[in-house]
Design an enzyme around this catalytic site. Structure first.
Site, mmCIF file in Angstrom:
data_model
loop_
_atom_site.group_PDB
_atom_site.id
_atom_site.type_symbol
_atom_site.label_atom_id
_atom_site.label_comp_id
_atom_site.label_asym_id
_atom_site.label_seq_id
_atom_site.Cartn_x
_atom_site.Cartn_y
_atom_site.Cartn_z
ATOM 1 N N SER A 1 -69.069 48.351 2.640
ATOM 2 C CA SER A 1 -70.224 49.080 2.168
ATOM 3 C C SER A 1 -71.087 48.284 1.287
ATOM 4 O O SER A 1 -72.443 48.042 1.402
ATOM 5 C CB SER A 1 -70.078 50.519 1.588
ATOM 6 O OG SER A 1 -69.059 50.541 0.529
ATOM 7 N N ASP B 1 -56.399 57.321 -2.464
ATOM 8 C CA ASP B 1 -56.659 58.342 -1.361
ATOM 9 C C ASP B 1 -55.428 59.067 -1.252
ATOM 10 O O ASP B 1 -55.410 60.272 -0.668
ATOM 11 C CB ASP B 1 -56.689 57.497 -0.074
ATOM 12 C CG ASP B 1 -58.282 56.941 -0.176
ATOM 13 O OD1 ASP B 1 -59.105 57.309 -0.476
ATOM 14 O OD2 ASP B 1 -57.977 55.980 0.274
HETATM 15 N N1 CMX Z 1 -46.422 52.599 5.156
HETATM 16 C C1 CMX Z 1 -45.822 51.841 6.031
HETATM 17 N N2 CMX Z 1 -45.999 50.494 6.421
HETATM 18 C C2 CMX Z 1 -46.955 49.952 5.621
HETATM 19 C C3 CMX Z 1 -47.582 50.903 4.507
HETATM 20 C C4 CMX Z 1 -47.233 51.985 4.469
HETATM 21 N N3 CMX Z 1 -48.023 53.097 3.626
HETATM 22 N N4 CMX Z 1 -48.447 49.729 3.891
HETATM 23 C C5 CMX Z 1 -48.228 48.716 4.745
HETATM 24 N N5 CMX Z 1 -47.335 48.742 5.542
HETATM 25 C C6 CMX Z 1 -46.829 47.666 6.552
HETATM 26 C C7 CMX Z 1 -48.306 47.226 7.315
HETATM 27 O O1 CMX Z 1 -48.286 48.033 8.501
HETATM 28 C C8 CMX Z 1 -47.802 45.899 7.693
HETATM 29 O O2 CMX Z 1 -46.636 45.992 8.834
HETATM 30 P P1 CMX Z 1 -46.682 44.888 9.930
HETATM 31 O O3 CMX Z 1 -46.349 43.496 9.290
HETATM 32 O O4 CMX Z 1 -45.711 45.545 10.895
HETATM 33 O O5 CMX Z 1 -47.999 44.693 10.416
HETATM 34 C C9 CMX Z 1 -46.640 45.387 6.562
HETATM 35 O O6 CMX Z 1 -46.404 46.477 5.833
HETATM 36 C C10 CMX Z 1 -47.655 44.375 5.546
HETATM 37 O O7 CMX Z 1 -48.843 45.304 5.111
HETATM 38 P P2 CMX Z 1 -49.363 44.972 3.830
HETATM 39 O O8 CMX Z 1 -49.823 43.511 3.647
HETATM 40 O O9 CMX Z 1 -48.572 45.358 2.787
HETATM 41 O O10 CMX Z 1 -50.737 45.711 3.716
HETATM 42 P P3 CMX Z 1 -52.276 45.367 4.447
HETATM 43 O O11 CMX Z 1 -53.068 44.774 3.417
HETATM 44 O O12 CMX Z 1 -52.211 45.059 5.636
HETATM 45 O O13 CMX Z 1 -52.737 46.926 4.681
HETATM 46 C C11 CMX Z 1 -53.475 49.271 4.211
HETATM 47 C C12 CMX Z 1 -53.153 47.865 3.221
HETATM 48 C C13 CMX Z 1 -53.825 49.899 2.882
HETATM 49 C C14 CMX Z 1 -54.103 49.215 5.310
HETATM 50 C C15 CMX Z 1 -51.718 49.622 4.571
HETATM 51 O O14 CMX Z 1 -51.112 49.332 3.288
HETATM 52 C C16 CMX Z 1 -51.887 51.091 5.040
HETATM 53 O O15 CMX Z 1 -52.224 51.007 6.144
HETATM 54 N N6 CMX Z 1 -51.586 52.089 4.142
HETATM 55 C C17 CMX Z 1 -51.407 53.479 4.827
HETATM 56 C C18 CMX Z 1 -52.937 53.881 5.158
HETATM 57 C C19 CMX Z 1 -53.907 54.227 3.719
HETATM 58 O O16 CMX Z 1 -53.175 54.699 2.802
HETATM 59 N N7 CMX Z 1 -55.125 53.712 3.580
HETATM 60 C C20 CMX Z 1 -55.831 53.716 2.502
HETATM 61 C C21 CMX Z 1 -56.379 52.557 1.743
HETATM 62 C C22 CMX Z 1 -56.983 53.108 0.669
HETATM 63 C C23 CMX Z 1 -57.863 51.456 0.337
HETATM 64 O O17 CMX Z 1 -57.876 50.593 0.819
HETATM 65 O O18 CMX Z 1 -58.569 51.918 -0.898
#
Ligand code: CMX
Length: 426
Positions: free
Chosen positions: A234, A365
């Site tokens: 945004s 969140d």
């Molecule tokens: N539960 C399970 N697995 C998770 C996880 C969670 N909450 N958070 C990260 N992982 C996993 C990822 O899916 C990824 O797996 P793969 O290697 O199989 O693809 C691995 O851990 C590494 O990911 P990461 O580098 O720690 O996280 P990213 O930067 O890729 O993604 C986020 C960040 C927020 C999208 C991710 O943690 C997630 O999907 N969380 C759950 C959804 C969520 O809470 N979204 C709100 C975000 C709010 C914000 O951004 O402000």
């Protein structure tokens, strides 16, 4: 408009211009970032290619507004936060009162906006209605009018500030009107100009608030979601559209259209759904043991735990801490709150053991939806509008500063896949 905020900025802007000018003049050819093939194909993640002084997200601290951790600002009003975002200082009492007076002068939403919204299909998304209202108000833009009259470049920020204050003054009323219209809550509630912005917004939504805690919740919500650096969808969209000298109405509406996307502003709905599903499945708040089993089952089936993890943060999000504290203080017996609380006790250890997520801690969140739900705001599709009312402060403060600095039109160079292949010898 000759408010104290404008006066303060007028005093600061020459110094900011000088600083930017001398940096570019003295060090313009120095390299501050590089771009890999993965970044070019992957959303430019981590590429340092824009300036944003309003806020910073530190992996070990969370959101920092002008050098102040957001956790230290939870008692501040949203109006104070806007002043801080723009100037780097918190306002004095007199400055706050002056700014509030300016908001109040623009708190009444013109009838033609309601006519437009009432003409929309009744099942329109609340974000589409909110953004349509902002675009419809564009006809009032002082920036566009003065630009057409030949405004000097050095004055752009003044017109942008004037539009921004008008917009920020009107947004709570627009958002509350969207809520009452879209969800058939009855007549609109007129703004109470004696109230601060968050309290007035809560009052215009019209939910029962016998203890006044919903007002506190709205103040906190608007404060915590105000800004998140310049590169998120945004802010970056608002920046790009604003860089074409499109006025603040166009630029903020564009940014909010990005906020409406499921990968940006919708995560708190997903988190709340997850919590409510747990409540349904266990007919109440599950025990910590049950939550642990449930979490493992979910992870083993390849699904994420909503509300946990973050692209940048590596600690519990201080914004989660603030929401969690409000819930614990006001309604510790609420089952939805209890689930949020128990998840917080259980999930970080589970995620650490699972070993994938770089950050096993809750993000903003994980808790915000539970508060809204408790206070009776249960229309999930509306939550992004609340987010938008707050995030407009960050987008607008960045835009005003960019106009003051005369930041150029955004125009990165795109390359073709064949060029990349040749470049890397693939
Ligand atoms: N539960 C399970 N697995 C998770 C996880 C969670 N909450 N958070 C990260 N992982 C996993 C990822 O899916 C990824 O797996 P793969 O290697 O199989 O693809 C691995 O851990 C590494 O990911 P990461 O580098 O720690 O996280 P990213 O930067 O890729 O993604 C986020 C960040 C927020 C999208 C991710 O943690 C997630 O999907 N969380 C759950 C959804 C969520 O809470 N979204 C709100 C975000 C709010 C914000 O951004 O402000």
């Amino acid at each position: 408009m000759a408010g104290l905020l404008k006066q303060k900025l007028a005093g600061q802007i020459p110094g900011l211009r000088e600083e930017a000018k001398s940096l570019v003049k003295g060090h313009g050819d120095k390299v501050i970032s590089e771009v890999t093939v993965a970044q070019a194909f992957g959303g430019m993640r981590g590429v340092k290619a824009m300036i944003c002084d309003t806020s910073l997200v530190e992996p070990d601290k969370g959101l920092i507004i002008r050098g102040r951790p957001i956790g230290d600002l939870t008692e501040k009003l949203p109006e104070e936060i806007f002043w801080l975002l723009l100037t780097g200082d918190l306002p004095s009492d007199a400055e706050l009162k002056d700014l509030q007076g300016e908001y109040q002068a623009h708190a009444d939403v013109p009838q033609y906006i309601w006519d437009v919204l009432e003409a929309m299909a009744p099942d329109s998304h609340p974000m589409a209605m909110f953004n349509t209202a902002i675009l419809a108000m564009e006809r009032e833009s002082i920036f566009r009018k003065r630009y057409r009259e030949g405004m000097q470049k050095g004055d752009y920020w003044e017109a942008a500030l004037e539009d921004s204050i008008r917009l920020l003054g009107a947004l709570p009323g627009i958002a509350a009107g969207v809520y009452r219209l879209r969800f058939k809550k009855g007549d609109r509630i007129a703004p109470d100009k004696a109230l601060d912005c968050g309290a007035n917004f809560a009052a215009m939504l019209g939910l029962p608030d016998p203890t006044g805690e919903f007002k506190n919740c709205m103040r906190l919500y608007l404060t915590l979601h105000c800004d998140h650096e310049g590169g998120n969808v945004s802010a970056n969209t608002c920046h790009t559209v604003g860089s074409a000298l499109s006025d603040p109405y166009y630029a903020v509406s564009a940014g909010l259209n990005g906020l409406a996307g499921p990968l940006h502003g919708l995560a708190n709905q997903e988190c709340l759904r997850f919590v409510l599903d747990l409540k349904e499945k266990y007919k109440g708040a599950p025990t910590e043991e049950q939550l642990k089993d449930f979490a493992w089952e979910r992870l083993n089936s390849g699904r994420v735990i909503p509300g946990y993890g973050h692209a940048v943060l590596r600690v519990t999000d201080p914004r989660f801490t603030a929401f969690h504290a409000l819930g614990g203080r006001v309604f510790p017996e609420d089952e939805v709150y209890q689930i949020v609380d128990r998840l917080f006790r259980v999930i970080p250890d589970v995620l650490k053991e699972h070993g994938k997520a770089k950050n096993p801690y809750p993000n903003v969140d994980a808790g915000s939806g539970a508060l809204l739900y408790h206070f009776g705001l249960r229309e999930f599709d509306y939550y992004t509008v609340l987010f938008g009312v707050s995030r407009a402060m960050g987008m607008l403060s960045q835009l005003i500063i960019n106009r003051a600095l005369g930041v150029s039109i955004t125009r990165p160079k795109s390359v073709q896949t064949s060029w990349v292949k040749a470049q890397v010898g693939a």
